[in-house]
Motif scaffolding. Structure first.
Motif, PDB file in Angstrom:
ATOM      1  N   UNK A 122     -79.479 -28.473  -5.890  1.00 31.42           N
ATOM      2  CA  UNK A 122     -79.950 -29.444  -6.879  1.00 31.42           C
ATOM      3  C   UNK A 122     -81.450 -29.195  -7.029  1.00 31.42           C
ATOM      4  N   UNK A 123     -81.876 -28.921  -8.273  1.00 33.06           N
ATOM      5  CA  UNK A 123     -83.301 -28.680  -8.514  1.00 33.06           C
ATOM      6  C   UNK A 123     -83.915 -29.957  -9.070  1.00 33.06           C
ATOM      7  N   UNK A 124     -84.873 -30.517  -8.350  1.00 34.47           N
ATOM      8  CA  UNK A 124     -85.659 -31.629  -8.883  1.00 34.47           C
ATOM      9  C   UNK A 124     -86.825 -30.975  -9.623  1.00 34.47           C
ATOM     10  N   UNK A 125     -86.777 -31.046 -10.945  1.00 33.52           N
ATOM     11  CA  UNK A 125     -87.706 -30.231 -11.733  1.00 33.52           C
ATOM     12  C   UNK A 125     -88.917 -31.012 -12.227  1.00 33.52           C
ATOM     13  N   UNK A 126     -90.068 -30.738 -11.566  1.00 29.53           N
ATOM     14  CA  UNK A 126     -91.338 -31.258 -12.090  1.00 29.53           C
ATOM     15  C   UNK A 126     -92.016 -30.179 -12.926  1.00 29.53           C
ATOM     16  N   UNK A 127     -91.836 -28.923 -12.523  1.00 30.32           N
ATOM     17  CA  UNK A 127     -92.493 -27.776 -13.165  1.00 30.32           C
ATOM     18  C   UNK A 127     -91.941 -27.549 -14.586  1.00 30.32           C
ATOM     19  N   UNK A 128     -92.433 -28.370 -15.532  1.00 27.02           N
ATOM     20  CA  UNK A 128     -91.912 -28.322 -16.906  1.00 27.02           C
ATOM     21  C   UNK A 128     -92.139 -26.974 -17.557  1.00 27.02           C
ATOM     22  N   UNK A 129     -93.208 -26.255 -17.108  1.00 26.40           N
ATOM     23  CA  UNK A 129     -93.513 -24.976 -17.743  1.00 26.40           C
ATOM     24  C   UNK A 129     -92.371 -23.979 -17.571  1.00 26.40           C
TER      25      UNK A 129
END
Ligand code: NAD
Ligand code: MG
Length: 399
Positions: A122-129
């Motif tokens: 499960x990837x908790x994605x903060x890195x929007x880029x």
């Protein structure tokens, strides 16, 4: 990922940054049962050592290889392995964690995030880029590996929480809220003279320097529109932005019957991180609570596209498609770095991004450069950085 009471294996990419620190703070505050496999950082070796001593991951990785000796020395006797370099960060992302926090800043986060996606975590994605550079590929790779991508960006977390899977086809509009940043009420003349210190002084959120400048220019909202269009498979014309200076409503979904659902909360990134950690369950922790009466009123206004052209630039990048979002992102990273380095003025940031996109479009270099999505994104990123460097140099000479 199973019940919240089960021990979870976790990797935190970008652990020394604002989101990384919030993630570890949430683990501490919630006493969540986690085993940390890896913590990774760019070059803040001192903070990485402190975190590793507290959390005892199997490995602590520093991207900057010149910091390896200092990391080794700092970890001596702890049993925590020290590693360095971009390849070691990518390896750490693929250690077989249940949950990976992707919180590196910029396109540098793409390769490690894809690496984690391939493991089915499960990837908790903060890195929007990374989504902006290679959104469709990243989402497909995660899905095919049996994993998922849960947004941490507060707006996307809000939409994720109120989007009803049973009636996705009945969504008429996604409405992203934006605080308006520190220059919301400034004139263009004032903005032209804005300093890096003024740009990073965000009224509601405490964040890393790059995203703070992006919030001031509203390029952050531009990146977030692209992020939303990929995450929720929604075309550009059905994504709107409204300025909401209090940052209490984190975003809204409007349905075909005119009903609009919103998610609210105090501006604390540990809330969307908790959501991404526990979804579809809810993590009990002593979270700050929302006191609506203390706010008294919530206000809204339309964004001013004259003063904040980044929103229009992002719409154009979405319409162009292909490598345009990745090129926009790369040009923005270059321009923000030049602004923080006092080489160009604040308004030159958006102008440099628009200039780079225009030039690449007329050269015909916005098409996907390769069939491999990572290679394609990296090639577009590199050529956009070359062109942006020229555009920025011209602005610098003029100043
Ligand atoms: P930050 O600058 O505070 O932290 C970035 C982290 O990445 C640090 O640990 C740094 O050491 C590491 N890093 C930097 N360059 C690296 C490289 N080349 N290789 C490996 N690691 C590297 O940034 P942040 O504010 O925590 O933001 C992280 C990401 O989360 C960004 O994509 C940002 O847009 C997104 N985000 C942040 C917030 C927030 O409140 N801070 C909110 C929403 C989304
Ligand atoms: Mg956001």
């Amino acid at each position: 990922m199973g019940p919240l009471t089960r021990l979870r294996k976790v990797v935190v990419l970008g652990s020394t940054g604002s989101i990384g620190v919030s993630t570890l703070s949430l683990f501490e505050a919630s006493k969540a049962p986690v085993e940390i496999l890896a913590l990774t950082a760019g070059r803040n070796v001192q903070r990485l050592i402190e975190q590793a001593i507290q959390w005892r991951p199997l490995v602590a990785v520093i991207d900057d290889e010149s910091c390896l000796e200092a990391l080794r020395a700092g970890l001596e006797g702890t049993g925590v392995r020290a590693a360095a370099g971009a390849a070691a960060v990518v390896e750490a992302a693929a250690m077989g964690a249940d949950w990976v926090m992707s919180a590196i800043v910029g396109a540098a986060g793409l390769a490690p995030t894809l690496s984690a996606a391939r493991t089915g975590a499960v990837i908790a994605l903060a890195n929007k880029e990374s989504l902006v550079c290679a959104g469709p590929a990243l989402l497909r790779i995660a899905r095919e590996a049996g994993g998922s991508v849960i947004p941490v960006d507060s707006e996307h977390s809000a939409i994720f929480q109120v989007l009803q899977p049973a009636c996705i086809s009945r969504v008429s509009r996604l409405i992203l809220t934006a605080s308006g940043g520190p220059f919301r009420t400034w004139t263009r003349e004032q903005m032209a003279l804005a300093t890096p210190e003024q740009a990073v002084a965000h009224p509601n959120w405490s964040m890393g320097a790059k995203i703070s400048v992006d919030s001031a220019s509203m390029m952050n909202k531009g990146l977030e529109m692209i992020e939303a269009s990929y995450l929720f498979d929604t075309p550009e014309e059905r994504i709107d932005v409204v300025i909401h200076p209090q940052s209490v409503i984190h975003s809204l979904v409007e349905y075909a019957d005119g009903s609009t659902l919103a998610q609210l909360g105090p501006p604390d990134m540990r809330a969307p991180i908790a959501c991404a950690f526990s979804w579809p369950d809810r993590l009990p922790w002593p979270a700050p609570r929302l006191d609506l009466a203390a706010y008294g009123q919530l206000t809204f206004e339309a964004p001013d596209l004259e003063r904040f052209p980044s929103i229009a630039i992002a719409r154009e990048a979405m319409r162009l498609g292909g490598g345009a979002p990745a090129a926009m992102n790369a040009a923005n990273e270059m321009a923000v770095a030049a602004f923080l380095d006092r080489q160009i003025g604040f308004l030159d940031i958006a102008a440099s991004v628009a200039g780079t996109l225009d030039r690449m479009n007329s050269l015909g270099t916005l098409e996907d450069a390769s069939t491999d999505p990572l290679e394609s994104a990296m090639m577009t990123d590199a050529s956009a950085r070359r062109i942006a460097a020229e555009v920025v140099a011209q602005k610098r000479q003029r100043n």
